[in-house]
Structures are given as C-alpha cells and as structure tokens.
Scaffold this active site. Structure first.
Site, mmCIF file in Angstrom:
data_model
loop_
_atom_site.group_PDB
_atom_site.id
_atom_site.type_symbol
_atom_site.label_atom_id
_atom_site.label_comp_id
_atom_site.label_asym_id
_atom_site.label_seq_id
_atom_site.Cartn_x
_atom_site.Cartn_y
_atom_site.Cartn_z
ATOM 1 N N LYS A 107 0.817 -1.215 0.000
ATOM 2 C CA LYS A 107 0.000 0.000 0.000
ATOM 3 C C LYS A 107 0.851 1.267 0.000
ATOM 4 C CE LYS A 107 -4.138 -1.893 2.234
ATOM 5 N NZ LYS A 107 -5.093 -1.746 3.359
ATOM 6 N N GLU A 108 2.105 1.130 0.447
ATOM 7 C CA GLU A 108 3.027 2.260 0.507
ATOM 8 C C GLU A 108 4.273 1.911 -0.308
ATOM 9 O OE1 GLU A 108 1.671 3.499 5.040
ATOM 10 O OE2 GLU A 108 3.417 2.223 4.735
ATOM 11 N N ASP A 137 7.386 -1.236 9.818
ATOM 12 C CA ASP A 137 6.547 -2.127 10.613
ATOM 13 C C ASP A 137 6.073 -3.334 9.819
ATOM 14 O OD1 ASP A 137 6.520 -1.406 13.236
ATOM 15 O OD2 ASP A 137 4.402 -0.883 13.298
ATOM 16 N N ASP A 287 5.044 11.178 7.770
ATOM 17 C CA ASP A 287 4.499 9.984 7.146
ATOM 18 C C ASP A 287 5.392 9.612 5.965
ATOM 19 O OD1 ASP A 287 2.436 9.736 8.908
ATOM 20 O OD2 ASP A 287 0.941 10.699 7.627
ATOM 21 N N ASP A 446 -1.861 10.866 17.490
ATOM 22 C CA ASP A 446 -1.440 12.262 17.387
ATOM 23 C C ASP A 446 -2.391 13.172 18.163
ATOM 24 O OD1 ASP A 446 -3.486 11.614 15.654
ATOM 25 O OD2 ASP A 446 -2.696 12.704 13.940
#
Length: 733
Positions: A107-108, A137, A287, A446
């Site tokens: 996804k990233e 992660d 991010d 956050d």
C-alpha cells in the site's frame, strides 16, 4: 543590545470580531428554536408523533452543540512569520532526528518511501546534526533492500542538492519539473548525470519488486518477526567520504502475544533507539509519503524552538499537511482545507494547534514528561522508562554525536542494546504509551498525545509558510477517503467516551475553555452521523404521511429556522472564500460532510462502541498510496468514483432514493391537498439533500462507466428504501 526576535505573531482582530458577532446573533436564534420546540411545538403534537419529534429535537440539539464547539476555533486567529537569518551559527544549532514510518510495501510503494528519505537527507541543516530513522513495521526485505540502494543514490543526490541549493529535494518531484533557475553548464551536466543515476535507482527497485521482493515480505499486523536494525552505509574502511546524515533502518520485534500499538508503538521504539544513538533534542516526524518540499523547514521550526520567549513551554511546531496530487476541484475535500486554513490558525491564538500526525518538529523532552526523571533513583526511573541503563543515561544527557568520521561506528556499537529497546516486551511494567512517549489510548495517537501535552501545560504553534514545507499524497478516491475517515472517527470517539473526554479532563487539567471546546469538537465530530441519518429519514417519512415537522411558512417561527439554515451556510461560505476557496469548494465540502456523516462517522462511531464493550479489537489499516490511473483520471476530471465497499455505498444510495421518493410523491401530495405551507420545510429539505448529492443520482442513473454505481448496489438500496417506507407507514398508523 537587544537581540532581534526570531519570529513574530500577528493577531487577526477583524476576523475575530466578525466571527464573535455572528456567534452571538446565531446563538440567539438557536435559543429561539429551542423555545419553539419545547414550549410551543411540544404542546401541540399528538402523542403518537412524539417519537418523531424526539428524534428531530435530538438532531437539533446535537447540531447546535457541535456548532457551539466549532465556534471556538475562530475567537483568536493568528498568523506567524519567521526570520531564519537571525538564527545562531550552525555549530550552535541543536541536532534533529527525523522519524519516517512505513508499514505495508504493497500500500506504501518503496519508491515513494525512499523519495521521502532522500528529501530529508538533503535538508538545509548541518549534516552532523541530522539523523534519519526509518521504521518498517512490515519487516519487508524489499524495504530493507530499497533503503540500502537509497544510500547509494544519496551519495550523488545530497551533494548535488547542497551544492546548487536545490529546494525540491525529493527526486521524483524535482525531475518532473525544475523550479530552480541555474543556467551554468556545470549545473546542467551534473543534473543530467544525477537524473541517469536516479533512473538506474528506480530500475533497481522495480526489478527487485518484480523478482519477488514482495514475496519475502513479512507483513501482517500482529505477525511474528524478530528485530532488525541496520546502520545504512556502514561498510567500515570502504564507507563513503561524502557527508550524508546518519541513516538507520528499524524493524521492531512483533509477537502476536503482545500488543504493538500500531504507529504510536513504532514511534516509541524510534524514540528509544534514537535516544541511545543520536539523542537529538528535537524530532521531525513524517508519514512515509510526506516528502520535504522546502529544505529550510528545520531552520524555520528552530525560529520557534529557540525563541526564548516561547521555547520553555513549546512542545511542537506544526506545519500544515499539503498535497501534490490535489485536483483543482478536489471533490473529496482531500486537502483538509478547513483544518489547516481555519481551525489550526484559530487554535494557534489559544495555546496551540492539535498534533496532526505528520509534519511537526517535536521537543524530545516534552515526550518524556515534565520532571518525571528529576530526583528519582534508578528503580523509579526503570518503572517509568524500562530496564535499559543505556537509555536511562540519555535522559539527563544533551550530547549529540557530532563527529562525522566515527558516527556510524558509534551507532553500530549500540545495535545490540537497540534491539533490546525494540523488543515487544520492553515496555511491560513501564509508563511507555501511558505517561511517556506517544500515547496508546486511541488509534489517533497524534490527537490524544497532543491533547495530553496541552493538558500538562505545554504549548504548540502553527506555521504555514508560503512555500509548502512538506508535500504528500492525498486520497483520490471515495473508498480510501471513507476508510481513512472511519479510522479517524473510531479513534476520536474512543477519546470522547473515555475518562479523557476533552470537556471534562481538559477543564480539570486547567486547559483554557476555548481550547477544550476545540478538542471536544474534533472528538465529537463523528456524532454528526446521528442528525445526518435522522434528518435524511424522519422528515421524509413524515412528509409522505402528512405529518408537519417544521413551522408553517406563514408562522414567524419559520423565520427562525430559515435564518439558522442560511446563517450556517453563508458563514461557512465566508470562511471558505476568506481563506482562498471558491463557491465550488464550499459546495464540495458540504457534499463530503454529508457523505462522511452517513458513512465514515457512523461506522467509526459503531467501531468505537464495539471496542468499548469488548466486542472488537483495535485495528489500523494504512491508507492505500498505490495509484489507480483510471480512478486518478476521474478524480482530476471531478467525477466521483463509486468503486467502493458496498457497506459504504449502499447507505448513501438508499437515503438518496428515499429522498427522491419523498420529494416527488410528497410534493405532489402537498400541492394536491393544498398543504404546501404546512410541509414546505420538509419538501425543501428533501430537495436540498438531492441537490447536494446529485453525483450519486448521476452515478446511479446516467453514468455507465466503471466508476458508476453498480446495479447490485442500486437494487439493494431500493430494497432498503422500501423497508424504510414500510416501517414509516407502520409507525404512523
């Protein structure tokens, strides 16, 4: 001689006066509406209609309560400017650690993550005072391979950026269009060479992925894998002589028997590991898709952190999230305009904006707690911070490893202790995630961490420079927008229904009332789902059955409702235009508010309630950063894409169909019976809902492309609509 200030703050008094005046007038009409409902209307309705009255009144109460909380944002708006040229010499600047988090290489995409890494490696800041940490992660072999390849390219890229003062330090963004003007022959030659190196770098990553890089990926939330920590570029005598900031890869240990606390857990691991390696007093958190767009952002942030007037109580400097892929129309409100153009500048005039997950420079000491390690013996410190003596020694140390010749060797000696700090059992019987570091109470770590910092007396500032300091990729399809909104809503409701409810815990902690209201509004925002559902169903069913919900047009009380409706929309329009938006922006945001209220806010609230009663475990789904070219094309054309989960689309289509039936049949009925004055409010409400949600009608009836509403979704929605009509007819009999 008095030193010149590093930053200035400008208060926008006229905006505040306009807002306060509107708030007072609007409040008077809200009280008039309650008087009508409770004193006049309640005494005239038949007992059988009381359930409908109660649901409508509940909707009005919730909307009024949320409006009141929302009004706190603009009581004291400010804007800030900085003077980096007044900063102390480079050898006196404090060190900075950069934390970048990634979780899923599917996804990233690694190329996007590595572009972020490259952009911060080239920050305009002393190299020996900059350290970059990547948390993986997903424990992906592909990501580890990619970061090693990134180091090789960085040996070309970082010197190039520093030599020619490149502002777009993200290679992908830079080679798409150069905004720096340099006509020297040397520049063009080096740029050409660098571009070839970058294309080779991309090709190596592409081949690695095609050759099964993702097959070796260990990626499942809660899956088991050991700690992997690597100092990138550590090759002993053959290490590069090019000055590049320290780069560290971290994949913490995961074991399904132990909670890992998602992003907050990953950040706390980086906090501990960086503490024994570089121990910089300030931390930039990004991010993985949020690359640096202005290398001077670190110096801009230091203008606040080093200002003696505000520094002692300043926890973090929040930059706005800006996005490089926002279309001109922005049909999904992906830019989060209201947050970064209205709400955060308003909170900045109080005690500071809410922590926003990325793009902020944090003071390390703020995350360790105020005075928690002073006058404590070693056993007390271990109860708070864990058992690592190496880490405990850093709590009172301000030393940052600044010798560039041996920094990697120094870091390499800390690897074994770093693995202990990254183990899944290290935090047991400690205060990590409870009082120290990023807090675990909610998946929106956050928001909650920033809230507790403000409760403890820390302040924050919001800085919105003309050139965006950071640029990321926003969601560009409806499904990802709503999934992301559902996750945020779930975490916010968790806080609202806990002992940390902002209006209670914040006031007990002596946080200013207006700041408490700002936090409370954000936590309560998912409650919009209740009035959104009630007002999309109840007035429509009552219209079809001839039951008036609102005053007659000829009644003076009709003016009250008309004013509140128009006042809310026009004030919101003023806020949009005042911050650079257009009427189209305003209309799109109204539409997205309705869509999110029916779906993301509803499912997020339901998820939080299920977790509250133990029926569901906490979960965290990363937003998908992989671009679908067809969906992106529709987004850029301003066409809604309804390729989304049926759970998200069916409720929207059901309510639109119900309002279509209500408007058509209801209008015909009231005109035929001569009761238009009695039921005009309900006819207009159905019409307004249909106007706002016209893209759903278009996607269901007129469009035949891949992004239209599937036939199965339409049929399911019709069945649910028939069920609602049937239940409505039963309850009024």
């Amino acid at each position: 001689m008095e030193t010149l200030p590093l930053q200035e703050c400008k208060v926008h008094k006229y905006s505040a006066i306009i807002h306060i005046t509107h708030t007072l007038i609007h409040s008077i009409f809200i009280l008039s509406m309650f008087y009508y409902r409770l004193i006049i209307n309640l005494n005239t309705i038949p007992l059988s209609f009381f359930p409908y009255w109660l649901l409508i009144f509940t909707s009005e109460l919730i909307l009024s309560f949320l409006w009141l909380l929302n009004s706190a944002y603009i009581w004291a708006p400010v804007s800030r400017s900085v003077f980096p040229e007044r900063l102390p010499p480079e050898d006196e600047l404090p060190a900075i650690d950069v934390f970048v988090c990634t979780a899923d290489p599917k996804k990233e995409p690694p190329l996007s993550v590595m572009n972020t890494i490259l952009s911060v490696l080239a920050l305009d800041y002393p190299t020996e005072k900059l350290s970059v940490y990547l948390s993986d992660d997903g424990s992906s072999n592909l990501t580890l391979y990619a970061i090693n390849e990134t180091w090789k390219f960085a040996e070309f890229w970082v010197p190039f950026c520093r030599k020619f003062e490149i502002k777009k330090t993200c290679p992908e963004a830079y080679f798409q269009g150069v905004d720096e003007i340099n006509s020297s022959k040397e520049f063009f030659q080096e740029r050409e060479n660098i571009q070839k190196e970058y294309e080779d770098f991309k090709e190596r990553l592409r081949k690695a992925q095609e050759n099964g890089g993702t097959e070796d990926t260990i990626f499942h939330f809660g899956s088991n894998h050991n700690t992997v920590i690597e100092i990138i570029g550590q090759t002993g005598k053959n290490s590069s002589k090019v000055k590049i900031p320290l780069l560290v890869y971290v994949s913490r240990e995961k074991n399904s028997a132990h909670p890992h606390h998602f992003k907050a857990g990953a950040l706390n691991v980086l906090l501990r590991i960086s503490g024994i390696i570089s121990n910089s007093p300030y931390i930039l958190i990004l991010d993985c898709d949020m690359h640096s767009n202005d290398p001077s952002s670190a110096r801009q942030a230091m203008c606040f952190h080093l200002d003696p007037k505000i520094s002692p109580s300043l926890a973090f400097v929040q930059f706005p999230q800006r996005f490089h892929n926002i279309s001109k129309n922005d049909i999904y409100d992906s830019a989060l305009r209201a947050v970064f153009a209205v709400k955060w500048p308003g909170m900045d005039g109080l005690i500071g904006p809410i922590l926003s997950g990325t793009c902020f420079y944090m003071k390390r000491k703020a995350l360790y707690g105020t005075g928690i390690h002073k006058d404590m013996d070693i056993s007390e410190l271990k109860k708070c911070f864990g058992s690592s003596n190496e880490f405990l020694n850093t709590l009172t140390s301000t030393n940052h490893k600044q010798n560039d010749t041996d920094i990697k060797e120094f870091a390499d000696n800390k690897i074994q202790e770093a693995k202990v700090l990254a183990s899944c059992t290290y935090e047991q019987d400690s205060q990590w995630g409870n009082q120290i570091g990023f807090l675990y109470h909610s998946v929106v770590e956050d928001y909650f961490t920033g809230f507790i910092l403000h409760c403890k007396g820390w302040r924050s500032v919001f800085y919105n420079p003309t050139r965006p300091a950071f640029l990321g990729s926003a969601t560009t399809n409806l499904n990802d927008t709503l999934v992301q909104g559902t996750r945020w809503s779930s975490g916010l409701i968790e806080v609202l229904f806990s002992r940390f409810c902002p209006l209670i815990y914040g006031l007990i902690s002596r946080m200013p009332l207006l700041e408490c209201m700002c936090y409370a509004y954000l936590a309560s925002q998912p409650l919009y789902c209740l009035p959104a559902w009630f007002l999309a169903i109840i007035p429509q069913l009552c219209l079809l059955n001839g039951i008036p919900i609102y005053p007659k047009v000829s009644s003076p009380w009709f003016i009250v409702y008309s004013f509140l409706f128009l006042s809310t929309l026009t004030k919101y329009l003023w806020d949009v235009v005042h911050t650079g938006g257009t009427m189209r922006t305003w209309w799109n945001e109204c539409r997205v508010w309705m869509i999110k209220s029916i779906t993301a806010y509803f499912y997020g609230s339901l998820d939080a309630i299920l977790k509250l009663f133990g029926f569901r475990k906490a979960s965290f789904l990363p937003t998908n950063k992989v671009v679908d070219n067809e969906q992106l094309k529709r987004y850029q054309m301003g066409i809604y894409d309804f390729q989304a989960s049926k759970m998200l689309i069916v409720p929207l289509v059901t309510l639109v169909i119900l309002n279509m039936v209500s408007f058509v049949l209801g209008s015909a009925k009231v005109i035929f019976e001569g009761r238009l004055s009695d039921l005009f409010g309900q006819v207009f409400l159905s019409f307004f809902i249909l106007m706002v949600n016209y893209p759903i009608i278009e996607g269901m009836i007129f469009r035949k492309d891949k992004g239209s509403i599937p036939l199965l979704v339409a049929l399911l929605s019709i069945l649910f609509c028939i069920l609602l009509l049937f239940l409505g007819s039963i309850f009024v009999m």
